[in-house]
Design a protein around this motif. Structure first.
Motif, PDB file in Angstrom:
ATOM      1  N   GLY A  47       0.622  -1.304  -0.162  1.00 25.56           N
ATOM      2  CA  GLY A  47      -0.041  -0.143  -0.013  1.00 25.56           C
ATOM      3  C   GLY A  47       0.953   1.307   0.103  1.00 25.56           C
ATOM      4  O   GLY A  47       0.343   2.509   0.089  1.00 25.56           O
ATOM      5  N   ALA A  48       2.149   1.227   0.248  1.00 21.81           N
ATOM      6  CA  ALA A  48       3.043   2.399   0.256  1.00 21.81           C
ATOM      7  C   ALA A  48       3.271   2.727  -1.366  1.00 21.81           C
ATOM      8  O   ALA A  48       3.163   2.023  -2.112  1.00 21.81           O
ATOM      9  N   ASN A  49       3.757   3.907  -1.256  1.00 22.09           N
ATOM     10  CA  ASN A  49       4.258   4.504  -2.697  1.00 22.09           C
ATOM     11  C   ASN A  49       5.822   4.376  -2.676  1.00 22.09           C
ATOM     12  O   ASN A  49       6.297   4.976  -2.034  1.00 22.09           O
ATOM     13  N   ALA A  50       6.290   3.664  -3.768  1.00 22.59           N
ATOM     14  CA  ALA A  50       7.689   3.484  -3.698  1.00 22.59           C
ATOM     15  C   ALA A  50       8.348   4.257  -4.705  1.00 22.59           C
ATOM     16  O   ALA A  50       8.072   4.279  -6.039  1.00 22.59           O
ATOM     17  N   THR A  51       9.087   5.084  -4.433  1.00 12.81           N
ATOM     18  CA  THR A  51       9.868   5.948  -5.363  1.00 12.81           C
ATOM     19  C   THR A  51      11.397   5.535  -5.518  1.00 12.81           C
ATOM     20  O   THR A  51      12.094   5.767  -4.709  1.00 12.81           O
ATOM     21  N   LEU A  52      11.580   4.962  -6.551  1.00  7.31           N
ATOM     22  CA  LEU A  52      12.871   4.384  -6.921  1.00  7.31           C
ATOM     23  C   LEU A  52      13.634   5.534  -7.702  1.00  7.31           C
ATOM     24  O   LEU A  52      13.111   6.278  -8.758  1.00  7.31           O
ATOM     25  N   VAL A  53      14.962   6.004  -7.360  1.00  9.10           N
ATOM     26  CA  VAL A  53      15.717   7.103  -7.761  1.00  9.10           C
ATOM     27  C   VAL A  53      17.229   6.604  -8.226  1.00  9.10           C
ATOM     28  O   VAL A  53      17.764   5.959  -7.760  1.00  9.10           O
ATOM     29  N   CYS A  54      17.542   7.137  -9.389  1.00  5.24           N
ATOM     30  CA  CYS A  54      18.825   6.952 -10.105  1.00  5.24           C
ATOM     31  C   CYS A  54      19.348   8.207 -10.323  1.00  5.24           C
ATOM     32  O   CYS A  54      18.737   9.320 -10.816  1.00  5.24           O
ATOM     33  N   THR A  55      20.695   8.362  -9.734  1.00  2.62           N
ATOM     34  CA  THR A  55      21.370   9.694 -10.341  1.00  2.62           C
ATOM     35  C   THR A  55      21.992   9.450 -11.614  1.00  2.62           C
ATOM     36  O   THR A  55      22.519   8.427 -12.187  1.00  2.62           O
ATOM     37  N   GLN A  56      22.289  10.676 -12.327  1.00  2.48           N
ATOM     38  CA  GLN A  56      23.185  10.583 -13.859  1.00  2.48           C
ATOM     39  C   GLN A  56      24.182  11.457 -13.374  1.00  2.48           C
ATOM     40  O   GLN A  56      24.303  12.593 -12.941  1.00  2.48           O
ATOM     41  N   SER A  57      25.508  11.106 -14.223  1.00  4.26           N
ATOM     42  CA  SER A  57      26.558  11.844 -14.120  1.00  4.26           C
ATOM     43  C   SER A  57      27.106  11.979 -15.652  1.00  4.26           C
ATOM     44  O   SER A  57      26.768  11.313 -16.336  1.00  4.26           O
ATOM     45  N   GLY A  58      28.099  12.975 -15.727  1.00  2.98           N
ATOM     46  CA  GLY A  58      28.752  13.161 -17.123  1.00  2.98           C
ATOM     47  C   GLY A  58      27.959  14.008 -17.980  1.00  2.98           C
ATOM     48  O   GLY A  58      26.926  14.438 -17.543  1.00  2.98           O
ATOM     49  N   SER A  59      28.085  13.873 -19.248  1.00  5.35           N
ATOM     50  CA  SER A  59      27.360  14.481 -20.077  1.00  5.35           C
ATOM     51  C   SER A  59      27.461  14.162 -21.392  1.00  5.35           C
ATOM     52  O   SER A  59      28.025  13.151 -21.731  1.00  5.35           O
ATOM     53  N   LYS A  60      26.355  14.807 -22.380  1.00  3.90           N
ATOM     54  CA  LYS A  60      26.305  14.268 -23.797  1.00  3.90           C
ATOM     55  C   LYS A  60      27.532  14.300 -24.735  1.00  3.90           C
ATOM     56  O   LYS A  60      28.026  15.306 -24.556  1.00  3.90           O
ATOM     57  N   ALA A  61      27.525  13.642 -25.519  1.00  4.05           N
ATOM     58  CA  ALA A  61      28.717  13.658 -26.348  1.00  4.05           C
ATOM     59  C   ALA A  61      28.542  14.910 -27.383  1.00  4.05           C
ATOM     60  O   ALA A  61      29.590  15.629 -27.558  1.00  4.05           O
ATOM     61  N   HIS A  62      27.417  15.230 -27.683  1.00  3.66           N
ATOM     62  CA  HIS A  62      26.938  16.140 -28.374  1.00  3.66           C
ATOM     63  C   HIS A  62      25.678  17.049 -28.062  1.00  3.66           C
ATOM     64  O   HIS A  62      24.931  16.394 -27.415  1.00  3.66           O
ATOM     65  N   LEU A  63      25.672  18.378 -28.174  1.00  7.12           N
ATOM     66  CA  LEU A  63      24.651  19.133 -27.594  1.00  7.12           C
ATOM     67  C   LEU A  63      23.201  18.999 -28.198  1.00  7.12           C
ATOM     68  O   LEU A  63      22.299  18.821 -27.746  1.00  7.12           O
ATOM     69  N   THR A  64      23.455  18.285 -29.434  1.00  6.77           N
ATOM     70  CA  THR A  64      22.073  17.914 -30.138  1.00  6.77           C
ATOM     71  C   THR A  64      21.474  16.575 -29.963  1.00  6.77           C
ATOM     72  O   THR A  64      20.525  16.122 -30.225  1.00  6.77           O
ATOM     73  N   ASP A  65      22.142  15.662 -29.203  1.00 10.37           N
ATOM     74  CA  ASP A  65      21.749  14.505 -28.720  1.00 10.37           C
ATOM     75  C   ASP A  65      20.763  14.414 -27.830  1.00 10.37           C
ATOM     76  O   ASP A  65      20.643  15.633 -27.253  1.00 10.37           O
ATOM     77  N   VAL A  66      19.830  13.480 -27.661  1.00  3.30           N
ATOM     78  CA  VAL A  66      18.748  13.242 -26.766  1.00  3.30           C
ATOM     79  C   VAL A  66      18.936  11.980 -25.823  1.00  3.30           C
ATOM     80  O   VAL A  66      19.403  11.013 -26.185  1.00  3.30           O
ATOM     81  N   LEU A  67      18.671  12.398 -24.486  1.00  4.89           N
ATOM     82  CA  LEU A  67      18.743  11.234 -23.578  1.00  4.89           C
ATOM     83  C   LEU A  67      17.661  10.713 -23.121  1.00  4.89           C
ATOM     84  O   LEU A  67      16.425  11.511 -22.919  1.00  4.89           O
ATOM     85  N   LYS A  68      17.298   9.432 -23.257  1.00  3.09           N
ATOM     86  CA  LYS A  68      16.254   8.660 -22.831  1.00  3.09           C
ATOM     87  C   LYS A  68      16.329   7.966 -21.761  1.00  3.09           C
ATOM     88  O   LYS A  68      17.378   7.312 -21.430  1.00  3.09           O
ATOM     89  N   HIS A  69      15.504   8.018 -20.848  1.00  4.91           N
ATOM     90  CA  HIS A  69      15.441   7.309 -19.859  1.00  4.91           C
ATOM     91  C   HIS A  69      14.334   6.041 -19.631  1.00  4.91           C
ATOM     92  O   HIS A  69      13.179   6.422 -19.766  1.00  4.91           O
ATOM     93  N   VAL A  70      14.875   4.902 -19.214  1.00  5.99           N
ATOM     94  CA  VAL A  70      14.124   3.780 -19.339  1.00  5.99           C
ATOM     95  C   VAL A  70      14.199   2.810 -18.100  1.00  5.99           C
ATOM     96  O   VAL A  70      15.322   2.523 -17.477  1.00  5.99           O
TER      97      VAL A  70
END
Length: 222
Positions: A47-70
């Motif tokens: 019955g609880a709400n579980a919030t799972l968290v992941c942290t991200q480090s670094g940067s994209k190789a190119h500014l025009t790239d897109v990051l997708k989280h799955v």
């Protein structure tokens, strides 16, 4: 040719250089994509709400790239997540799941967890080319994982009206990898230097024997 102690400097320096490079290799992609779980284990009552968290480090190789989280899921805690099963997929719909993306983190919230939600969860960031939207190409992906355990809720005392999850973070000490690297360096230097030390001792003994013979010859001549 006599072997001096100074000749040991090169292998020791060379070995230390290799070890330092190996240790530094962990940081050689500091500008690349990196993902880690904020906590390694979540324990929640039903019955609880579980919030799972992941942290991200670094940067994209190119500014025009897109990051997708799955997010991926497996009910088997001792297995890796398969990239085909997403949390709470029922047919073509996802029920009771909230996704959020922040500046340096992204999260998955499971509303009112049940025993069916128990298992291993994997978070993944994928970098894709963003210049041509019709032909995205994956460049690089990073992932991490965590365990969710769900236990029965006890409301017999009239408490736990707002059940909450507990988070645990079980990781090796930060200095353990450095200590292991130093121990490896000592072992490698010892192995590389041992033959040279033995050769140096052998040369010194030979020199001492020749010196004794020379003194004995001088005495005989007298």
């Amino acid at each position: 040719m006599a072997l001096s102690a100074g000749s040991l400097t090169f292998p020791v320096f060379f070995t230390a250089f290799i070890v330092v490079q190996a240790q530094g290799g962990h940081h050689s992609h500091s500008h690349g994509l990196g993902v880690s779980s904020l906590h390694t284990s979540y324990v929640c009552p039903e019955g609880a709400n579980a919030t799972l968290v992941c942290t991200q480090s670094g940067s994209k190789a190119h500014l025009t790239d897109v990051l997708k989280h799955v997010w991926f899921f497996t009910p088997h805690m001792d297995q890796h997540c398969k990239n085909i099963l997403h949390p709470r997929i029922h047919g073509n719909r996802t029920l009771g799941v909230v996704h959020k993306v922040h500046d340096s983190a992204f999260s998955l919230t499971l509303m009112e967890v049940t025993k069916a939600d128990e298992g291993r969860y994997c978070c993944q960031s994928t970098e894709v080319l963003g210049r041509d939207k019709n032909n995205h190409t994956k460049l690089l992906h990073a992932h991490s994982n965590m365990i969710l355990t769900v236990h029965s809720r006890d409301d017999s005392a009239g408490q736990n009206k707002n059940p909450k999850c507990m988070e645990f973070d079980i990781r090796p000490p930060a200095g353990s990898s450095v200590a292991a690297g130093l121990a490896s360096a000592v072992c490698i230097m010892g192995v590389l230097c041992l033959p040279l030390i033995l050769l140096l001792v052998y040369r010194q003994r030979q020199g001492a024997q020749r010196s004794r013979r020379a003194h004995e010859l001088v005495r005989m001549d007298r």
